[in-house]
Design an enzyme around this catalytic site. Structure first.
Site, PDB file in Angstrom:
ATOM      1  N   ARG A  60       0.822  -1.213   0.000  1.00 28.34           N
ATOM      2  CA  ARG A  60       0.000   0.000   0.000  1.00 28.34           C
ATOM      3  C   ARG A  60       0.854   1.260   0.000  1.00 28.34           C
ATOM      4  NH1 ARG A  60      -4.957  -2.418   2.560  1.00 28.34           N
ATOM      5  NH2 ARG A  60      -6.594  -0.865   2.592  1.00 28.34           N
TER       6      ARG A  60
ATOM      7  N   ARG B  46     -21.811  -1.525   2.977  1.00 24.87           N
ATOM      8  CA  ARG B  46     -21.204  -2.846   3.199  1.00 24.87           C
ATOM      9  C   ARG B  46     -21.512  -3.361   4.602  1.00 24.87           C
ATOM     10  NH1 ARG B  46     -14.956  -3.964   1.800  1.00 24.87           N
ATOM     11  NH2 ARG B  46     -14.443  -2.653   3.584  1.00 24.87           N
TER      12      ARG B  46
ATOM     13  N   ARG C 247      -9.866   7.186   4.315  1.00 28.80           N
ATOM     14  CA  ARG C 247      -9.189   6.065   3.641  1.00 28.80           C
ATOM     15  C   ARG C 247      -8.931   6.385   2.164  1.00 28.80           C
ATOM     16  NH1 ARG C 247     -13.242   1.476   4.907  1.00 28.80           N
ATOM     17  NH2 ARG C 247     -11.769   0.006   3.983  1.00 28.80           N
TER      18      ARG C 247
HETATM   19  P1  AMP Z   1      -8.586  -3.424   4.188  1.00 28.22           P
HETATM   20  O1  AMP Z   1      -9.384  -4.512   4.804  1.00 28.22           O
HETATM   21  O2  AMP Z   1      -7.609  -3.897   3.144  1.00 28.22           O
HETATM   22  O3  AMP Z   1      -9.427  -2.258   3.701  1.00 28.22           O
HETATM   23  O4  AMP Z   1      -7.653  -2.826   5.362  1.00 28.22           O
HETATM   24  C1  AMP Z   1      -8.230  -2.231   6.506  1.00 28.22           C
HETATM   25  C2  AMP Z   1      -7.206  -1.383   7.216  1.00 28.22           C
HETATM   26  O5  AMP Z   1      -6.093  -2.197   7.635  1.00 28.22           O
HETATM   27  C3  AMP Z   1      -6.565  -0.259   6.383  1.00 28.22           C
HETATM   28  O6  AMP Z   1      -7.387   0.905   6.329  1.00 28.22           O
HETATM   29  C4  AMP Z   1      -5.273  -0.035   7.151  1.00 28.22           C
HETATM   30  O7  AMP Z   1      -5.498   0.680   8.346  1.00 28.22           O
HETATM   31  C5  AMP Z   1      -4.880  -1.450   7.537  1.00 28.22           C
HETATM   32  N1  AMP Z   1      -4.041  -2.086   6.493  1.00 28.22           N
HETATM   33  C6  AMP Z   1      -4.356  -3.146   5.707  1.00 28.22           C
HETATM   34  N2  AMP Z   1      -3.353  -3.436   4.863  1.00 28.22           N
HETATM   35  C7  AMP Z   1      -2.381  -2.536   5.119  1.00 28.22           C
HETATM   36  C8  AMP Z   1      -1.101  -2.286   4.563  1.00 28.22           C
HETATM   37  N3  AMP Z   1      -0.619  -3.020   3.550  1.00 28.22           N
HETATM   38  N4  AMP Z   1      -0.370  -1.255   5.076  1.00 28.22           N
HETATM   39  C9  AMP Z   1      -0.831  -0.499   6.085  1.00 28.22           C
HETATM   40  N5  AMP Z   1      -2.036  -0.665   6.644  1.00 28.22           N
HETATM   41  C10 AMP Z   1      -2.811  -1.670   6.171  1.00 28.22           C
END
Ligand code: AMP
Length: 216
Positions: free
Chosen positions: A90, A129, A173
């Site tokens: 990310r 969602r 986000r």
């Molecule tokens: P997601 O389920 O992929 O939307 O991830 C939810 C949250 O987890 C994100 O908004 C970040 O706070 C954290 N997160 C997930 N993947 C990463 C990553 N590769 N780097 C940093 N934070 C992450």
């Protein structure tokens, strides 16, 4: 040949949904850093405690923590036939670290799939969602309605709205995505690894596009 792909795109682009479908089709693990972090939070591990406030506020968890977590995950022998990375990398820092981890293991990426998705579609999807806290299945108030109102079809658990799926956190986000993750589009384009698909499409048409234009 082993399929090793990264799914890139803003939150709500459909990465998790399509990762699950592809993971079943190719029998390769779906590695979602968001799911792994949420399971650490649920089990109250030291990593979960460090990550919680970042996640709840729509910020990124610090690179070193996430990179170490992925490094550990890639030691699992189940990645030998390939993997689907969803939500990682990310940041450019994470992408460089991933490159080094894969080079060390001599397992190069097949390609990176960018889900090109409009802001309007993202906000509609994320604000509606609903998620199963037990098995991680996702639903939508209008689009993907469970058979029984508010209950997961797969494991009969009561569905919840993720704390970070509220409108203010969604906006944060998206801002974080534009600032920190979008530069990866150029990063992977320069490496000639990028394939782009239309993330605004619904599940069926997107699968069709995947099969016609990417051969998945
Ligand atoms: P997601 O389920 O992929 O939307 O991830 C939810 C949250 O987890 C994100 O908004 C970040 O706070 C954290 N997160 C997930 N993947 C990463 C990553 N590769 N780097 C940093 N934070 C992450």
């Amino acid at each position: 040949m082993a399929l090793r792909i990264v799914l890139l795109g803003p939150p709500g682009a459909g990465k998790g949904t399509h990762a699950k479908i592809l993971s079943e089709r190719y029998r390769i693990p779906h590695i979602s850093t968001g799911d792994i972090l949420r399971s650490h939070i649920k089990s109250e591990t030291p990593l979960g405690k460090k990550a919680q406030s970042f996640i709840d506020n729509g910020k990124l968890v610090p690179d070193d923590l996430v990179i170490e977590m992925v490094n550990h995950r890639l030691e699992n022998p189940d990645v030998k036939n390939g993997f689907i990375l969803d939500g990682f990398p990310r940041t450019v820092e994470q992408a460089k670290a991933l490159g080094a981890l894969l080079e060390e293991r001599k397992i190069p990426l097949s390609f990176v799939l960018e889900f090109d998705t409009s802001e309007e579609v993202i906000i509609f999807r994320l604000s509606g969602r609903r998620t199963c806290p037990k098995c991680g299945a996702n639903y939508h108030l209008q689009n993907i309605v469970p058979k029984q109102d508010g209950i997961c079809d797969q494991c009969q658990t009561a569905l919840i709205q993720r704390k970070d799926d509220t409108i203010d956190t969604i906006r944060e986000r998206l801002k974080v995505y534009h600032e920190q993750t979008e530069p990866l589009v150029k990063f992977y384009k320069d490496k000639k690894l990028l394939r782009v698909i239309n993330g605004n499409l619904e599940i069926g048409p997107l699968q069709k596009q995947l099969s016609e234009s990417v051969g998945l």
